[in-house]
Design a protein around this motif. Structure first.
Motif, PDB file in Angstrom:
ATOM      1  N   TYR A   1      26.257 -31.609  10.057  1.00 42.76           N
ATOM      2  CA  TYR A   1      25.031 -31.055   9.487  1.00 42.76           C
ATOM      3  C   TYR A   1      24.000 -32.164   9.289  1.00 42.76           C
ATOM      4  N   PRO A   2      23.433 -32.674  10.355  1.00 46.17           N
ATOM      5  CA  PRO A   2      22.457 -33.751  10.214  1.00 46.17           C
ATOM      6  C   PRO A   2      21.202 -33.300   9.504  1.00 46.17           C
ATOM      7  N   ASP A   3      20.889 -32.011   9.554  1.00 45.82           N
ATOM      8  CA  ASP A   3      19.677 -31.497   8.913  1.00 45.82           C
ATOM      9  C   ASP A   3      20.065 -30.293   8.090  1.00 45.82           C
ATOM     10  N   ALA A   4      19.784 -30.324   6.791  1.00 43.48           N
ATOM     11  CA  ALA A   4      20.186 -29.216   5.919  1.00 43.48           C
ATOM     12  C   ALA A   4      19.469 -27.942   6.263  1.00 43.48           C
ATOM     13  N   GLY A   5      18.305 -28.017   6.881  1.00 47.74           N
ATOM     14  CA  GLY A   5      17.567 -26.829   7.270  1.00 47.74           C
ATOM     15  C   GLY A   5      17.950 -26.287   8.625  1.00 47.74           C
TER      16      GLY A   5
ATOM     17  N   VAL B   1      17.000 -25.169  -8.926  1.00 52.30           N
ATOM     18  CA  VAL B   1      18.400 -25.189  -8.480  1.00 52.30           C
ATOM     19  C   VAL B   1      18.551 -26.004  -7.200  1.00 52.30           C
ATOM     20  N   ASP B   2      19.825 -26.330  -6.905  1.00 55.43           N
ATOM     21  CA  ASP B   2      20.121 -27.078  -5.689  1.00 55.43           C
ATOM     22  C   ASP B   2      20.046 -26.194  -4.441  1.00 55.43           C
ATOM     23  N   ALA B   3      20.448 -24.946  -4.558  1.00 60.31           N
ATOM     24  CA  ALA B   3      20.447 -24.047  -3.396  1.00 60.31           C
ATOM     25  C   ALA B   3      20.251 -22.611  -3.859  1.00 60.31           C
ATOM     26  N   THR B   4      19.512 -21.853  -3.039  1.00 57.81           N
ATOM     27  CA  THR B   4      19.298 -20.431  -3.306  1.00 57.81           C
ATOM     28  C   THR B   4      20.122 -19.612  -2.316  1.00 57.81           C
ATOM     29  N   MET B   5      21.026 -18.791  -2.824  1.00 57.19           N
ATOM     30  CA  MET B   5      21.856 -17.923  -1.992  1.00 57.19           C
ATOM     31  C   MET B   5      21.140 -16.567  -1.834  1.00 57.19           C
ATOM     32  N   PHE B   6      20.672 -16.290  -0.642  1.00 56.62           N
ATOM     33  CA  PHE B   6      19.996 -15.014  -0.371  1.00 56.62           C
ATOM     34  C   PHE B   6      21.033 -14.045   0.206  1.00 56.62           C
ATOM     35  N   LEU B   7      21.419 -13.064  -0.616  1.00 55.43           N
ATOM     36  CA  LEU B   7      22.477 -12.120  -0.235  1.00 55.43           C
ATOM     37  C   LEU B   7      21.922 -10.999   0.657  1.00 55.43           C
ATOM     38  N   VAL B   8      22.600 -10.769   1.788  1.00 55.22           N
ATOM     39  CA  VAL B   8      22.301  -9.647   2.681  1.00 55.22           C
ATOM     40  C   VAL B   8      23.583  -8.849   2.835  1.00 55.22           C
TER      41      VAL B   8
ATOM     42  N   PHE C   1      15.771 -19.325   7.875  1.00 55.14           N
ATOM     43  CA  PHE C   1      16.647 -20.126   7.023  1.00 55.14           C
ATOM     44  C   PHE C   1      18.065 -20.121   7.573  1.00 55.14           C
ATOM     45  N   PRO C   2      18.837 -21.154   7.252  1.00 56.05           N
ATOM     46  CA  PRO C   2      20.199 -21.265   7.786  1.00 56.05           C
ATOM     47  C   PRO C   2      21.101 -20.134   7.303  1.00 56.05           C
ATOM     48  N   TYR C   3      22.000 -19.725   8.206  1.00 52.66           N
ATOM     49  CA  TYR C   3      23.028 -18.733   7.861  1.00 52.66           C
ATOM     50  C   TYR C   3      24.241 -19.488   7.349  1.00 52.66           C
ATOM     51  N   LEU C   4      24.629 -19.210   6.095  1.00 53.82           N
ATOM     52  CA  LEU C   4      25.674 -20.003   5.446  1.00 53.82           C
ATOM     53  C   LEU C   4      27.068 -19.477   5.706  1.00 53.82           C
ATOM     54  N   GLY C   5      27.239 -18.171   5.770  1.00 58.47           N
ATOM     55  CA  GLY C   5      28.565 -17.612   5.981  1.00 58.47           C
ATOM     56  C   GLY C   5      28.612 -16.156   5.595  1.00 58.47           C
ATOM     57  N   ALA C   6      29.818 -15.582   5.724  1.00 55.65           N
ATOM     58  CA  ALA C   6      30.014 -14.156   5.456  1.00 55.65           C
ATOM     59  C   ALA C   6      31.108 -13.969   4.426  1.00 55.65           C
ATOM     60  N   VAL C   7      30.913 -12.982   3.563  1.00 54.24           N
ATOM     61  CA  VAL C   7      31.921 -12.609   2.555  1.00 54.24           C
ATOM     62  C   VAL C   7      32.574 -11.327   3.017  1.00 54.24           C
ATOM     63  N   ARG C   8      33.886 -11.356   3.121  1.00 56.15           N
ATOM     64  CA  ARG C   8      34.607 -10.193   3.624  1.00 56.15           C
ATOM     65  C   ARG C   8      34.667  -9.094   2.571  1.00 56.15           C
TER      66      ARG C   8
ATOM     67  N   ASN D   1      15.684 -25.043   0.666  1.00 58.59           N
ATOM     68  CA  ASN D   1      17.067 -24.897   0.203  1.00 58.59           C
ATOM     69  C   ASN D   1      17.469 -23.435   0.013  1.00 58.59           C
ATOM     70  N   VAL D   2      16.968 -22.576   0.900  1.00 63.34           N
ATOM     71  CA  VAL D   2      17.340 -21.161   0.895  1.00 63.34           C
ATOM     72  C   VAL D   2      18.369 -20.948   2.007  1.00 63.34           C
ATOM     73  N   TYR D   3      19.466 -20.292   1.681  1.00 66.00           N
ATOM     74  CA  TYR D   3      20.552 -20.070   2.634  1.00 66.00           C
ATOM     75  C   TYR D   3      20.962 -18.592   2.558  1.00 66.00           C
TER      76      TYR D   3
END
Length: 818
Positions: A18-22, A725-732, A545-552, A756-758
């Motif tokens: 992850y060289p670039d957080a964005g 905050v350090d990071a904003t979790m945008f829930l979809v 914005f970056p896609y951080l992951g999925a919650v099952r 810092n929106v993910y």
């Protein structure tokens, strides 16, 4: 020291991946079309395919139950070019065969399917009354196996449009039923007795297939409809190229009826061919018979006079001189007879054309002894054109053409007749002169002998002419009796194939294809009009914005399911997100997260609780803050009393110290700061100066802070906290969040230069989305690097006294040194 090493490991991995957080967490595949994702759209609806295929298979089965086989029946007929006579019979038979036009093979093929020939066959067969049974799915013909036979004397035109049902009533009675204007009508009758009404005059007789109490159906077929139907179904073709064998075929659902039709058609064609051959001979015989009738009286009278004169004068024979004269007279009499027959034929032709009698063919001139080649050719041509016109009927476009040709031929024949008349007049004058010379010589004989010679000569003239006509009639009769058809039936009709035998399998294939096609069409249309986010591909298409992951998705009811099932795939998805957050902020702690979404119902609170539960598993101090002051729900999920004060009470001054309202170390091993009383002005309250004091206090006392806020797509409350905050979790939420709404909000955040929106995809059903199954740890060995083991193991226990051993690199307690 341990924390420092661990931090270095995370920093190295972060710099590598992850060289670039964005930057996007995972790069898109080279191909813009994801075949697996496309196929999974259909796999998730597998039940639709099963249901659709079963339904359409049932429809196909019902369709095939109504399938009616259509049979092809064929017969073979050899068509000859005409009889070939040789030897001494050749001259005798000249002029009595079928005209050359009818001996042509192609012409005979056309005649085979002529309207008149089919009409003859239809009139011979019992086709007007059709009997059948009606089943649930199809109709079965009762041709020649009907329980009754209906003989008709009259059928009204209206009756052809009705379907009749006949039912046995017992006591030798029956009832006929039909519907007229949606009204059922009944007609009762007695077997064997005439039944008369406005529709028909019929008599119903029992057959050998009669059964008591039977019921069947019948209808009347119009003659013209039957002819047209068989004309359209009839097919003629040469069995082999260059041969004169014709395959006569017809298709239909009733084999026996079709084979009988073909046999009758072939027999009628043979009979028609023979009738055409006999037609000229018959007309010649009729013509000679008429001449015999006219001459018979003259022969009788002249014979009687001769006999009476001999008796009166007692004369038995004339002298030798008179015999010589009589011989010459006899020869001239024969010539006179032949001339008279020719003259009669010319008179016959003149009368034929003057009276416009054009309803029959002309007697061939060669059969009468007229050998003029031009006249013979014209008569043959006239007969051929006449028969061609007769075969096609007045409605055919060629009818007018043939009529014109007949008129042209007629004019040519009249011109030839006029020339022949002139030639005959010259021949007649010569005969008259020769006859006068003989009579003059006879007159010089003695009186009685002279008179006797006159009577005898008169008798011989009539007798010789009569004998000549008898000879010609005999020749014609011999020809007629010896005529045989030019054509031969090689094979009688039989069923050769079922032309729609593949329809059943085609029906199954077609409906099974529809069974697969309709679900595919439904899924594609549904996907086309789908306005909900489904998977990460939908997010990556519109999100900057970056896609951080999925919650099952999970069916566990516990609000903090990650702690109840820490080794589940659901918990593992949170671990992945937690690890990625640490990579992004480049530290394990302290970490503060804000959780928001597009709209209510996207799962913010559930995500916040489980994220807090996941951080608490590391043993670090964790707190969850319910900053959704408009609709606080953390306390409700955790079963905490509604009267519990919260952050809103602190912000308005009702509570002096935050410690008084923070719920310490709950059963889930993390602290909770509730929203408190719902204020009337939550937007202004969140933007108060005390907000920074609250955040600074939490930063000093906690390593992990999870802030659950209002949906940013509905209200702007989260904007005031995002910068802290350090990071904003945008829930979809999968299959719930509106694509367009999400796109508008996420683009708005980008235009507002929020950092810092993910984006996190929540509540993903891996069975629908096509994710591979996760296996719980402990069920099978899990191989990873030592550093990875260390980073996971430290979440649960102190690893200072553990070591990796064996090929499977499993942890165990370190052995104490002695």
């Amino acid at each position: 020291m341990e924390n420092s090493n661990t931090s270095d490991i995370y920093n190295q991995q972060n710099n590598q991946h992850y060289p670039d957080a964005g930057q996007q967490m995972f790069e898109d595949e080279n191909s813009s079309f994801d075949i697996v994702r496309f196929l999974m759209k259909f796999v998730r609806f597998w039940y639709l395919f099963v249901i659709s295929v079963l339904i359409f298979y049932g429809i196909a089965k019902l369709q095939n139950r109504s399938w009616q086989p259509v049979y092809k029946s064929s017969a073979l007929v050899i068509i000859e070019e005409g009889n070939k006579y040789g030897g001494m019979n050749q001259n005798l038979m000249q002029g009595f065969g079928v005209q050359q036009g009818y001996r042509n093979v192609n012409n005979q093929v056309i005649m085979f399917s002529s309207y008149d020939l089919i009409a003859k066959v239809v009139d011979r067969l019992p086709l007007v009354v059709e009997y059948y049974n009606r089943g649930r799915f199809r109709t079965n013909s009762l041709y020649k196996i009907s329980p009754v036979n209906i003989e008709y004397d009259f059928i009204s035109p209206e009756a052809y449009s009705y379907e009749f049902s006949i039912k046995d009533k017992g006591n030798n009675k029956y009832t006929i039923t039909y519907s007229s204007n949606d009204t059922k009508k009944y007609i009762e009758g007695v077997y064997g007795k005439p039944l008369r009404n406005s529709l028909f005059f019929i008599t119903v007789e029992k057959t050998v297939d009669y059964k008591k109490g039977f019921e069947c159906y019948f209808k009347f077929n119009n003659r013209e409809t039957l002819i047209a139907g068989y004309d359209s179904k009839l097919s003629l073709d040469f069995a082999m190229e260059g041969s004169s064998v014709i395959t006569v075929s017809v298709t239909g659902p009733v084999v026996q009826r079709d084979t009988e039709f073909l046999d009758a058609l072939c027999e009628a064609f043979i009979e028609d061919n023979l009738a055409r051959k006999n037609e000229v001979a018959t007309k010649t015989i009729d013509f000679i018979e008429q001449q015999l009738l006219e001459i018979a009286d003259s022969v009788t009278i002249s014979e009687g006079r001769l006999k009476s004169y001999r008796i009166e004068n007692q004369i038995l024979n004339v002298g030798s001189f008179s015999s010589q004269i009589m011989a010459q007279s006899n020869k001239m009499t024969f010539d006179n007879s032949a001339f008279k027959l020719k003259e009669s034929y010319l008179n016959y032709l003149v009368e034929y054309f003057e009276k416009n009698i054009q309803d029959e063919t002309i007697v061939a001139p060669s059969s009468i002894g007229v050998t003029d080649p031009v006249l013979m050719q014209l008569v043959s041509q006239f007969n051929t054109i006449y028969q061609q016109r007769k075969d096609i009927g007045p409605k055919n476009p060629y009818y007018a053409k043939y009529s014109s040709q007949l008129e042209t031929t007629k004019d040519m024949m009249l011109e030839v007749l006029r020339n022949l008349r002139r030639a005959f007049e010259i021949e007649k004058q010569d005969l008259v002169q020769r006859e006068s010379s003989i009579e003059e010589r006879i007159s010089r004989l003695p009186n009685q002998e002279s008179q006797m010679s006159k009577y005898e000569r008169k008798f011989k003239i009539h007798d010789n002419y009569y004998t000549f006509l008898l000879q010609k009639r005999a020749e014609s009769q011999i020809q007629k009796a010896s005529n045989s058809p030019d054509n031969i039936i090689l094979d009688k009709a039989r069923m050769v194939s079922v032309i729609n035998g593949g329809v059943k399998s085609s029906t199954y294939s077609f409906y099974l294809f529809l069974g697969f096609l309709l679900p595919i069409a439904f899924i594609l249309i549904k996907d086309l009009f789908n306005n909900k986010v489904f998977d990460n591909k939908d997010i990556e298409k519109v999100s900057p914005f970056p896609y951080l992951g999925a919650v099952r998705h999970t069916n566990v009811i516990d609000p903090v399911a990650v702690q109840k099932n820490p080794r589940s795939g659901f918990a593992e998805s949170y671990r992945v997100i937690r690890t990625r957050i640490e990579f992004l902020v480049q530290r394990q702690s302290p970490v503060s997260l804000l959780v928001t979404s597009t709209e209510s119902g996207d799962g913010k609170t559930a995500f916040s609780l489980n994220m807090a539960g996941m951080y608490s598993l590391t043993g670090r101090k964790t707190i969850i803050v319910d900053f959704d002051l408009r609709k606080p729900s953390v306390g409700l999920r955790m079963g905490i009393s509604k009267t519990q004060l919260g952050i809103s009470n602190y912000l308005i001054g009702q509570v002096e110290e935050l410690d008084d309202i923070i719920i310490k170390d709950t059963k889930y091993k993390f602290d909770v700061l509730l929203g408190g009383t719902v204020p009337p002005n939550p937007g202004e309250l969140i933007r108060s100066n005390k907000l920074l004091d609250v955040y600074n206090y939490l930063q000093r006392n906690y390593e992990h802070i999870i802030i659950d806020t209002s949906p940013i797509g509905l209200v702007a409350d989260a904007y005031a906290i995002m910068k802290l905050v350090d990071a904003t979790m945008f829930l979809v939420r999968s299959e719930k969040t509106h694509k367009v709404f999400f796109k508008n909000i996420i683009q708005q955040l980008k235009s507002d230069k929020k950092e810092n929106v993910y984006v996190v995809l929540n509540d993903v059903d891996e069975k629908k989305a096509g994710y591979s199954n996760y296996h719980e740890y402990g069920r099978r060995s899990y191989y990873m690097k030592k550093d990875d083991y260390y980073s996971y193991a430290k979440d649960y226990f102190d690893t200072s006294d553990l070591e990796l051993v064996g090929k499977k690199r499993l942890f165990r307690k370190k052995k104490k040194k002695r």
